[in-house]
Design a protein around this motif. Structure first.
Motif, PDB file in Angstrom:
ATOM      1  N   LEU A  12       0.824  -1.203   0.000  1.00  0.00           N
ATOM      2  CA  LEU A  12       0.000   0.000   0.000  1.00  0.00           C
ATOM      3  C   LEU A  12       0.865   1.263   0.000  1.00  0.00           C
ATOM      4  O   LEU A  12       0.530   2.246  -0.666  1.00  0.00           O
ATOM      5  N   GLU A  13       1.968   1.221   0.719  1.00  0.00           N
ATOM      6  CA  GLU A  13       2.895   2.353   0.705  1.00  0.00           C
ATOM      7  C   GLU A  13       3.477   2.547  -0.695  1.00  0.00           C
ATOM      8  O   GLU A  13       3.599   3.678  -1.176  1.00  0.00           O
ATOM      9  N   ALA A  14       3.838   1.456  -1.356  1.00  0.00           N
ATOM     10  CA  ALA A  14       4.383   1.530  -2.712  1.00  0.00           C
ATOM     11  C   ALA A  14       3.326   2.056  -3.688  1.00  0.00           C
ATOM     12  O   ALA A  14       3.638   2.852  -4.581  1.00  0.00           O
ATOM     13  N   ALA A  15       2.090   1.621  -3.518  1.00  0.00           N
ATOM     14  CA  ALA A  15       1.009   2.102  -4.387  1.00  0.00           C
ATOM     15  C   ALA A  15       0.792   3.601  -4.198  1.00  0.00           C
ATOM     16  O   ALA A  15       0.627   4.338  -5.177  1.00  0.00           O
ATOM     17  N   LYS A  16       0.808   4.042  -2.944  1.00  0.00           N
ATOM     18  CA  LYS A  16       0.631   5.461  -2.646  1.00  0.00           C
ATOM     19  C   LYS A  16       1.762   6.274  -3.287  1.00  0.00           C
ATOM     20  O   LYS A  16       1.521   7.334  -3.878  1.00  0.00           O
ATOM     21  N   ALA A  17       2.981   5.762  -3.189  1.00  0.00           N
ATOM     22  CA  ALA A  17       4.133   6.443  -3.799  1.00  0.00           C
ATOM     23  C   ALA A  17       3.992   6.501  -5.317  1.00  0.00           C
ATOM     24  O   ALA A  17       4.501   7.419  -5.962  1.00  0.00           O
ATOM     25  N   GLY A  18       3.278   5.532  -5.875  1.00  0.00           N
ATOM     26  CA  GLY A  18       3.033   5.492  -7.317  1.00  0.00           C
ATOM     27  C   GLY A  18       1.843   6.320  -7.754  1.00  0.00           C
ATOM     28  O   GLY A  18       1.488   6.342  -8.934  1.00  0.00           O
ATOM     29  N   GLY A  19       1.187   6.960  -6.792  1.00  0.00           N
ATOM     30  CA  GLY A  19       0.066   7.835  -7.112  1.00  0.00           C
ATOM     31  C   GLY A  19      -1.296   7.165  -7.113  1.00  0.00           C
ATOM     32  O   GLY A  19      -2.275   7.752  -7.576  1.00  0.00           O
ATOM     33  N   PHE A  20      -1.378   5.956  -6.574  1.00  0.00           N
ATOM     34  CA  PHE A  20      -2.655   5.242  -6.532  1.00  0.00           C
ATOM     35  C   PHE A  20      -3.322   5.426  -5.174  1.00  0.00           C
ATOM     36  O   PHE A  20      -2.654   5.486  -4.149  1.00  0.00           O
ATOM     37  N   THR A  21      -4.646   5.466  -5.159  1.00  0.00           N
ATOM     38  CA  THR A  21      -5.375   5.548  -3.898  1.00  0.00           C
ATOM     39  C   THR A  21      -5.358   4.188  -3.214  1.00  0.00           C
ATOM     40  O   THR A  21      -5.179   3.147  -3.862  1.00  0.00           O
ATOM     41  N   GLU A  22      -5.564   4.201  -1.905  1.00  0.00           N
ATOM     42  CA  GLU A  22      -5.600   2.940  -1.163  1.00  0.00           C
ATOM     43  C   GLU A  22      -6.742   2.053  -1.655  1.00  0.00           C
ATOM     44  O   GLU A  22      -6.581   0.844  -1.799  1.00  0.00           O
ATOM     45  N   GLU A  23      -7.903   2.647  -1.909  1.00  0.00           N
ATOM     46  CA  GLU A  23      -9.045   1.856  -2.384  1.00  0.00           C
ATOM     47  C   GLU A  23      -8.728   1.157  -3.701  1.00  0.00           C
ATOM     48  O   GLU A  23      -9.001  -0.035  -3.867  1.00  0.00           O
ATOM     49  N   LEU A  24      -8.158   1.889  -4.641  1.00  0.00           N
ATOM     50  CA  LEU A  24      -7.811   1.301  -5.937  1.00  0.00           C
ATOM     51  C   LEU A  24      -6.761   0.207  -5.771  1.00  0.00           C
ATOM     52  O   LEU A  24      -6.873  -0.866  -6.372  1.00  0.00           O
ATOM     53  N   ALA A  25      -5.767   0.460  -4.927  1.00  0.00           N
ATOM     54  CA  ALA A  25      -4.718  -0.531  -4.697  1.00  0.00           C
ATOM     55  C   ALA A  25      -5.287  -1.795  -4.065  1.00  0.00           C
ATOM     56  O   ALA A  25      -4.939  -2.909  -4.470  1.00  0.00           O
ATOM     57  N   LEU A  26      -6.172  -1.646  -3.080  1.00  0.00           N
ATOM     58  CA  LEU A  26      -6.772  -2.812  -2.428  1.00  0.00           C
ATOM     59  C   LEU A  26      -7.612  -3.628  -3.403  1.00  0.00           C
ATOM     60  O   LEU A  26      -7.573  -4.866  -3.391  1.00  0.00           O
ATOM     61  N   ARG A  27      -8.366  -2.942  -4.258  1.00  0.00           N
ATOM     62  CA  ARG A  27      -9.180  -3.662  -5.250  1.00  0.00           C
ATOM     63  C   ARG A  27      -8.287  -4.437  -6.218  1.00  0.00           C
ATOM     64  O   ARG A  27      -8.575  -5.582  -6.557  1.00  0.00           O
ATOM     65  N   ALA A  28      -7.199  -3.809  -6.648  1.00  0.00           N
ATOM     66  CA  ALA A  28      -6.282  -4.477  -7.578  1.00  0.00           C
ATOM     67  C   ALA A  28      -5.588  -5.660  -6.902  1.00  0.00           C
ATOM     68  O   ALA A  28      -5.435  -6.733  -7.506  1.00  0.00           O
ATOM     69  N   LEU A  29      -5.176  -5.476  -5.641  1.00  0.00           N
ATOM     70  CA  LEU A  29      -4.543  -6.576  -4.910  1.00  0.00           C
ATOM     71  C   LEU A  29      -5.511  -7.737  -4.701  1.00  0.00           C
ATOM     72  O   LEU A  29      -5.134  -8.905  -4.873  1.00  0.00           O
ATOM     73  N   LEU A  30      -6.741  -7.432  -4.339  1.00  0.00           N
ATOM     74  CA  LEU A  30      -7.741  -8.480  -4.152  1.00  0.00           C
ATOM     75  C   LEU A  30      -7.955  -9.254  -5.443  1.00  0.00           C
ATOM     76  O   LEU A  30      -7.985 -10.494  -5.445  1.00  0.00           O
ATOM     77  N   SER A  31      -8.071  -8.547  -6.542  1.00  0.00           N
ATOM     78  CA  SER A  31      -8.251  -9.186  -7.836  1.00  0.00           C
ATOM     79  C   SER A  31      -7.068 -10.092  -8.172  1.00  0.00           C
ATOM     80  O   SER A  31      -7.253 -11.222  -8.638  1.00  0.00           O
ATOM     81  N   ALA A  32      -5.860  -9.615  -7.902  1.00  0.00           N
ATOM     82  CA  ALA A  32      -4.661 -10.408  -8.189  1.00  0.00           C
ATOM     83  C   ALA A  32      -4.596 -11.653  -7.299  1.00  0.00           C
ATOM     84  O   ALA A  32      -4.225 -12.744  -7.763  1.00  0.00           O
ATOM     85  N   VAL A  33      -4.970 -11.507  -6.036  1.00  0.00           N
ATOM     86  CA  VAL A  33      -4.957 -12.652  -5.111  1.00  0.00           C
ATOM     87  C   VAL A  33      -5.979 -13.699  -5.545  1.00  0.00           C
ATOM     88  O   VAL A  33      -5.695 -14.901  -5.561  1.00  0.00           O
ATOM     89  N   VAL A  34      -7.172 -13.252  -5.925  1.00  0.00           N
ATOM     90  CA  VAL A  34      -8.209 -14.193  -6.368  1.00  0.00           C
ATOM     91  C   VAL A  34      -7.757 -14.907  -7.647  1.00  0.00           C
ATOM     92  O   VAL A  34      -7.900 -16.127  -7.776  1.00  0.00           O
ATOM     93  N   GLU A  35      -7.191 -14.141  -8.573  1.00  0.00           N
ATOM     94  CA  GLU A  35      -6.714 -14.737  -9.826  1.00  0.00           C
ATOM     95  C   GLU A  35      -5.643 -15.790  -9.556  1.00  0.00           C
ATOM     96  O   GLU A  35      -5.676 -16.889 -10.109  1.00  0.00           O
ATOM     97  N   ARG A  36      -4.696 -15.476  -8.695  1.00  0.00           N
ATOM     98  CA  ARG A  36      -3.617 -16.413  -8.379  1.00  0.00           C
ATOM     99  C   ARG A  36      -4.160 -17.627  -7.636  1.00  0.00           C
ATOM    100  O   ARG A  36      -3.764 -18.763  -7.883  1.00  0.00           O
ATOM    101  N   SER A  37      -5.079 -17.406  -6.699  1.00  0.00           N
ATOM    102  CA  SER A  37      -5.681 -18.500  -5.939  1.00  0.00           C
ATOM    103  C   SER A  37      -6.458 -19.447  -6.842  1.00  0.00           C
ATOM    104  O   SER A  37      -6.467 -20.662  -6.623  1.00  0.00           O
TER     105      SER A  37
END
Length: 71
Positions: free
Chosen positions: A15-40
Protein backbone atom coordinates in the motif's frame (compact mmCIF):
# COMPACT_ATOMS: atom_id res chain seq x y z
CA UNK A 1 5.67 -14.19 13.15
CA UNK A 2 2.40 -15.80 12.09
CA UNK A 3 1.40 -16.05 8.44
CA UNK A 4 -1.37 -13.52 9.09
CA UNK A 5 1.07 -11.00 10.58
CA UNK A 6 3.36 -11.55 7.61
CA UNK A 7 0.45 -10.88 5.23
CA UNK A 8 -0.53 -7.68 7.05
CA UNK A 9 3.07 -6.44 6.89
CA UNK A 10 3.32 -7.29 3.19
CA UNK A 11 0.01 -5.51 2.57
CA UNK A 12 1.19 -2.35 4.33
CA UNK A 13 4.40 -2.35 2.27
CA UNK A 14 2.44 -2.74 -0.95
CA UNK A 15 0.00 0.00 0.00
CA UNK A 16 2.89 2.35 0.70
CA UNK A 17 4.38 1.53 -2.71
CA UNK A 18 1.01 2.10 -4.39
CA UNK A 19 0.63 5.46 -2.65
CA UNK A 20 4.13 6.44 -3.80
CA UNK A 21 3.03 5.49 -7.32
CA UNK A 22 0.07 7.84 -7.11
CA UNK A 23 -2.66 5.24 -6.53
CA UNK A 24 -5.37 5.55 -3.90
CA UNK A 25 -5.60 2.94 -1.16
CA UNK A 26 -9.05 1.86 -2.38
CA UNK A 27 -7.81 1.30 -5.94
CA UNK A 28 -4.72 -0.53 -4.70
CA UNK A 29 -6.77 -2.81 -2.43
CA UNK A 30 -9.18 -3.66 -5.25
CA UNK A 31 -6.28 -4.48 -7.58
CA UNK A 32 -4.54 -6.58 -4.91
CA UNK A 33 -7.74 -8.48 -4.15
CA UNK A 34 -8.25 -9.19 -7.84
CA UNK A 35 -4.66 -10.41 -8.19
CA UNK A 36 -4.96 -12.65 -5.11
CA UNK A 37 -8.21 -14.19 -6.37
CA UNK A 38 -6.71 -14.74 -9.83
CA UNK A 39 -3.62 -16.41 -8.38
CA UNK A 40 -5.68 -18.50 -5.94
CA UNK A 41 -7.90 -19.71 -8.80
CA UNK A 42 -4.83 -21.30 -10.37
CA UNK A 43 -4.32 -23.39 -7.21
CA UNK A 44 -7.84 -24.10 -5.98
CA UNK A 45 -11.17 -25.05 -7.46
CA UNK A 46 -13.57 -22.26 -8.30
CA UNK A 47 -16.11 -23.76 -5.88
CA UNK A 48 -13.61 -23.85 -3.00
CA UNK A 49 -12.47 -20.30 -3.64
CA UNK A 50 -16.06 -19.05 -3.99
CA UNK A 51 -17.00 -20.66 -0.65
CA UNK A 52 -14.10 -18.93 1.11
CA UNK A 53 -14.91 -15.56 -0.44
CA UNK A 54 -18.59 -15.94 0.45
CA UNK A 55 -17.67 -16.82 4.04
CA UNK A 56 -15.44 -13.74 4.29
CA UNK A 57 -18.11 -11.49 2.76
CA UNK A 58 -20.82 -12.87 5.05
CA UNK A 59 -18.66 -12.16 8.11
CA UNK A 60 -17.34 -8.67 7.37
CA UNK A 61 -19.00 -7.11 10.43
CA UNK A 62 -16.46 -7.35 13.27
CA UNK A 63 -19.27 -6.75 15.79
CA UNK A 64 -21.10 -9.97 14.87
CA UNK A 65 -20.19 -13.57 15.54
CA UNK A 66 -19.32 -15.77 12.60
CA UNK A 67 -22.40 -17.41 11.13
CA UNK A 68 -21.33 -20.87 12.33
CA UNK A 69 -21.01 -19.78 15.99
CA UNK A 70 -23.72 -20.45 18.49
CA UNK A 71 -24.75 -17.96 21.20
Amino acid sequence: MSIHNWARTALEQNLEAAKAGGFTEELALRALLSAVVERSAALRSAEDLAQELTFLADNLDAECDYSFMRP
